[in-house]
Write an enzyme that holds these catalytic residues in place. Structure first.
Site, PDB file in Angstrom:
ATOM      1  N   LYS A  58      28.363  36.578  36.624  1.00  0.00           N
ATOM      2  CA  LYS A  58      29.071  37.838  36.850  1.00  0.00           C
ATOM      3  C   LYS A  58      30.519  37.667  36.420  1.00  0.00           C
ATOM      4  CE  LYS A  58      31.449  39.652  40.012  1.00  0.00           C
ATOM      5  NZ  LYS A  58      32.462  40.276  39.123  1.00  0.00           N
TER       6      LYS A  58
ATOM      7  N   CYS B 113      45.397  28.841  37.772  1.00  0.00           N
ATOM      8  CA  CYS B 113      45.196  28.283  39.114  1.00  0.00           C
ATOM      9  C   CYS B 113      46.014  27.018  39.322  1.00  0.00           C
ATOM     10  CB  CYS B 113      43.720  28.009  39.343  1.00  0.00           C
ATOM     11  SG  CYS B 113      42.971  27.078  38.010  1.00  0.00           S
TER      12      CYS B 113
ATOM     13  N   GLU C 261      36.213  26.477  42.423  1.00  0.00           N
ATOM     14  CA  GLU C 261      37.524  26.163  41.826  1.00  0.00           C
ATOM     15  C   GLU C 261      38.470  27.259  42.284  1.00  0.00           C
ATOM     16  OE1 GLU C 261      38.249  23.569  40.035  1.00  0.00           O
ATOM     17  OE2 GLU C 261      36.267  22.844  39.494  1.00  0.00           O
TER      18      GLU C 261
HETATM   19  P1  NAI Z   1      38.934  37.252  43.381  1.00  0.00           P
HETATM   20  O1  NAI Z   1      38.710  35.899  43.951  1.00  0.00           O
HETATM   21  O2  NAI Z   1      38.681  38.446  44.257  1.00  0.00           O
HETATM   22  O3  NAI Z   1      38.022  37.449  42.073  1.00  0.00           O
HETATM   23  C1  NAI Z   1      37.421  36.421  41.331  1.00  0.00           C
HETATM   24  C2  NAI Z   1      35.960  36.756  41.041  1.00  0.00           C
HETATM   25  O4  NAI Z   1      35.270  36.864  42.295  1.00  0.00           O
HETATM   26  C3  NAI Z   1      35.735  38.101  40.349  1.00  0.00           C
HETATM   27  O5  NAI Z   1      34.659  37.992  39.461  1.00  0.00           O
HETATM   28  C4  NAI Z   1      35.375  39.019  41.496  1.00  0.00           C
HETATM   29  O6  NAI Z   1      34.609  40.123  41.108  1.00  0.00           O
HETATM   30  C5  NAI Z   1      34.575  38.089  42.366  1.00  0.00           C
HETATM   31  N1  NAI Z   1      34.485  38.487  43.779  1.00  0.00           N
HETATM   32  C6  NAI Z   1      35.391  39.188  44.510  1.00  0.00           C
HETATM   33  N2  NAI Z   1      34.940  39.401  45.766  1.00  0.00           N
HETATM   34  C7  NAI Z   1      33.723  38.820  45.847  1.00  0.00           C
HETATM   35  C8  NAI Z   1      32.750  38.690  46.879  1.00  0.00           C
HETATM   36  N3  NAI Z   1      32.939  39.228  48.087  1.00  0.00           N
HETATM   37  N4  NAI Z   1      31.609  38.016  46.624  1.00  0.00           N
HETATM   38  C9  NAI Z   1      31.393  37.475  45.415  1.00  0.00           C
HETATM   39  N5  NAI Z   1      32.272  37.572  44.390  1.00  0.00           N
HETATM   40  C10 NAI Z   1      33.427  38.225  44.592  1.00  0.00           C
HETATM   41  O7  NAI Z   1      40.403  37.297  42.829  1.00  0.00           O
HETATM   42  P2  NAI Z   1      41.291  38.593  42.426  1.00  0.00           P
HETATM   43  O8  NAI Z   1      41.211  39.627  43.494  1.00  0.00           O
HETATM   44  O9  NAI Z   1      40.920  38.992  41.062  1.00  0.00           O
HETATM   45  O10 NAI Z   1      42.745  37.958  42.432  1.00  0.00           O
HETATM   46  C11 NAI Z   1      43.425  37.761  43.664  1.00  0.00           C
HETATM   47  C12 NAI Z   1      44.194  36.475  43.657  1.00  0.00           C
HETATM   48  O11 NAI Z   1      43.287  35.395  43.547  1.00  0.00           O
HETATM   49  C13 NAI Z   1      45.151  36.293  42.493  1.00  0.00           C
HETATM   50  O12 NAI Z   1      46.382  36.892  42.734  1.00  0.00           O
HETATM   51  C14 NAI Z   1      45.252  34.800  42.446  1.00  0.00           C
HETATM   52  O13 NAI Z   1      46.180  34.370  43.403  1.00  0.00           O
HETATM   53  C15 NAI Z   1      43.870  34.326  42.850  1.00  0.00           C
HETATM   54  N6  NAI Z   1      43.033  33.997  41.679  1.00  0.00           N
HETATM   55  C16 NAI Z   1      42.823  32.690  41.390  1.00  0.00           C
HETATM   56  C17 NAI Z   1      42.104  32.342  40.272  1.00  0.00           C
HETATM   57  C18 NAI Z   1      41.870  30.921  39.903  1.00  0.00           C
HETATM   58  O14 NAI Z   1      41.673  30.629  38.739  1.00  0.00           O
HETATM   59  N7  NAI Z   1      41.839  30.019  40.853  1.00  0.00           N
HETATM   60  C19 NAI Z   1      41.588  33.347  39.338  1.00  0.00           C
HETATM   61  C20 NAI Z   1      41.798  34.705  39.785  1.00  0.00           C
HETATM   62  C21 NAI Z   1      42.519  34.984  40.897  1.00  0.00           C
END
Ligand code: NAI
Ligand code: MG
Length: 487
Positions: free
Chosen positions: A177, A287, A252
């Site tokens: 996804k 990240c 991660e």
């Molecule tokens: P997120 O963690 O919500 O999204 C990442 C992925 O998880 C997306 O594909 C999203 O659709 C999916 N996701 C969201 N809620 C879910 C759930 N309940 N069950 C399963 N999958 C789910 O991150 P978001 O909202 O895009 O960004 C928020 C913050 O997260 C950013 O400001 C940043 O601080 C952090 N982040 C960290 C990343 C990394 O590479 N470690 C990448 C993206 C965001």
């Protein structure tokens, strides 16, 4: 501007393109123009369950995929890498439009993805167990099974390669996804897996939202493993929600990684550039970005001066312009989150010495921002910002700075700039983080050969390298009775 055509916007299951069962679609936006790029089919539980059923079918013990010789699996991965190489310019353009990152950066991502596929292609036929003399036994390293893979928007194509590479190498089937902000490049990758000849159902891609499609993947009891990259908050949720069917889980997650600049650097201006590049790469949407810059007190003022100068030199603008180093943030939500964090830094008394505002132009641009006189308790020193915002803190001794670097719930990356090998070695063994980079130009895993992942709340498991395969295999012990031999 060299825009490219969006070719795939549907759900990819069983090597076929489908509309969503609900009939719903969602928009993906170009963050540079703030305009819609495409309507994408919105997968939710029903589509996820359909994709998982396809992946289960493709994983039956007698399926073409399970019967395939391991060298042939490797061959498919090599061919996939070749097709990505063939289409790299198109993929990078698509990625740049969907995510906003400069196309030069997107080309770099695609190149890394090619390397990931070639690395794991070579590994496919070198995964094997042991023979053990007790009675007589041998182990087989078998695929975990059906892998649900959830990726974020900061490196959409590269993260898909980190997920597909080891999973397919080890013989699993996958349902990926992509992030709702950036679904397009993963759909294109799906089309290439079909062109290469992966059997139907081995690779499935379902675009959709986290709370619906993502959560359904974690809920589905037929999914054996979840591999997730994203926020620590959602990582924790996945760990909890995946426990009902004892899913294998690799995560991660976020970070608040330190970069230490000691008094033993040769060139302070160069160190300031390196520290800022380590924080601002990909518009700070990394990240493992080095977001806490600790600088020795003896060089602090000069370092801040160089940091401000460098910050004002960055070229931002059209992601398709080869001179552009900074594009917009991925979307309005992220931009507003960053601006809110910048505001909190100002409120809490950090000194904003460069940037600090939204840019007065179209697109979700945030000015590259530098805070000096940051102290450990401030929100900008503790929470992930995920934008081009650097925090510069002052320290006196190495022991003190090690303590402060470790005083965080995260443990993803860390770095030190120094010409003193003893200082570097002490730092590398004392820091609780998955990666320690010494005198590097950027804080990112640039080699596919090295494992990457987090200590503490930055994650579980490792990706890349040989260790990246561990999360995709189960060990099976086969015992054979030798009637002539005493037990
Ligand atoms: P997120 O963690 O919500 O999204 C990442 C992925 O998880 C997306 O594909 C999203 O659709 C999916 N996701 C969201 N809620 C879910 C759930 N309940 N069950 C399963 N999958 C789910 O991150 P978001 O909202 O895009 O960004 C928020 C913050 O997260 C950013 O400001 C940043 O601080 C952090 N982040 C960290 C990343 C990394 O590479 N470690 C990448 C993206 C965001
Ligand atoms: Mg988008």
């Amino acid at each position: 501007m060299a825009q490219v055509e969006v070719k795939y916007t549907q759900i990819f299951i069983n090597n076929e393109w489908h509309d969503s069962i609900s009939g719903k679609t969602f928009e993906t936006i170009n963050p540079f123009t703030e305009e819609k790029l495409a309507n994408v089919q919105e997968g939710d539980k029903a589509d996820i369950d359909r994709a998982v059923a396809a992946a289960v079918d493709a994983f039956r013990f007698d399926s073409p995929w399970r019967q395939m010789d391991a060298s042939q699996r490797g061959h498919l991965l090599y061919r996939l890498a070749d097709l990505i190489e063939r289409d790299q310019d198109y993929i990078a353009s698509l990625e740049s439009m969907d995510n906003g990152k400069p196309k030069t950066m997107a080309l770099f991502d695609v190149d890394l993805a090619i390397k990931v596929f070639r690395y794991y292609a070579g590994y496919a036929d070198k995964i094997h167990g042991k023979t053990i003399p007790a009675v007589f036994a041998f182990t087989r390293i078998e695929p975990v099974g059906i892998c649900g893979q959830i990726v974020p928007w900061n490196f959409p194509f590269l993260m898909a390669s980190w997920k597909f590479g080891p999973a397919l190498c080890a013989g699993n089937t996958v349902v990926l996804k992509p992030a709702e902000q950036t679904p397009l490049s993963a759909l294109y990758l799906a089309s290439l897996t079909k062109e290469v000849g992966f059997p139907p159902g081995v690779v499935n891609v379902v675009p959709g939202f986290g709370e619906t499609a993502g959560a359904a993947l974690v809920d589905n009891p037929k999914v054996d493993k979840i591999a997730f990259t994203g926020s620590t908050e959602i990582g924790k949720l996945i760990m909890r929600n995946g426990s009902h069917s004892m899913k294998r889980i690799t995560l991660e997650l976020g970070g608040k990684s330190p970069l230490v600049v000691t008094e033993n650097v040769e060139d302070i201006a160069q160190a300031a550039r390196t520290a800022q590049d380590s924080c601002f790469l990909n518009m700070g949407q990394c990240c493992c970005a080095g977001t806490r810059t600790f600088v020795h007190e003896s060089i602090y003022d000069e370092f801040v001066k160089h940091s401000v100068e460098y910050c004002q030199s960055h070229v931002f603008g059209n992601p398709f312009d080869s001179k552009t180093a900074f594009g917009p943030q991925v979307d309005k939500t992220q931009m507003n989150r960053i601006l809110e964090m910048i505001e909190s830094g100002k409120q809490e008394g950090a000194r904003c010495v460069a940037g600090g505002n939204r840019m007065d132009k179209r697109g979700y641009f945030v000015e590259p921002t530098v805070f000096a006189d940051v102290t450990d308790g401030m929100r900008i020193a503790r929470e992930e910002i995920f934008g081009p915002v650097q925090q510069i803190l002052k320290y006196k001794t190495l022991d003190e700075v090690i303590e402060r670097c470790n005083d965080t719930n995260y443990g993803l990356g860390s770095a030190i700039l120094t010409n003193d090998i003893n200082e570097a070695m002490k730092f590398s063994r004392s820091i609780r983080a998955g990666s320690v980079w010494i005198n590097i130009p950027y804080m990112i895993p640039v080699s596919v050969q090295t494992p990457f992942g987090g200590f503490k709340e930055s994650g579980v498991g490792r990706e890349l390298g040989e260790d990246g395969l561990r999360g995709y295999g189960e060990i099976k012990t086969v015992v054979i009775m030798d009637r002539e031999k005493k037990m």
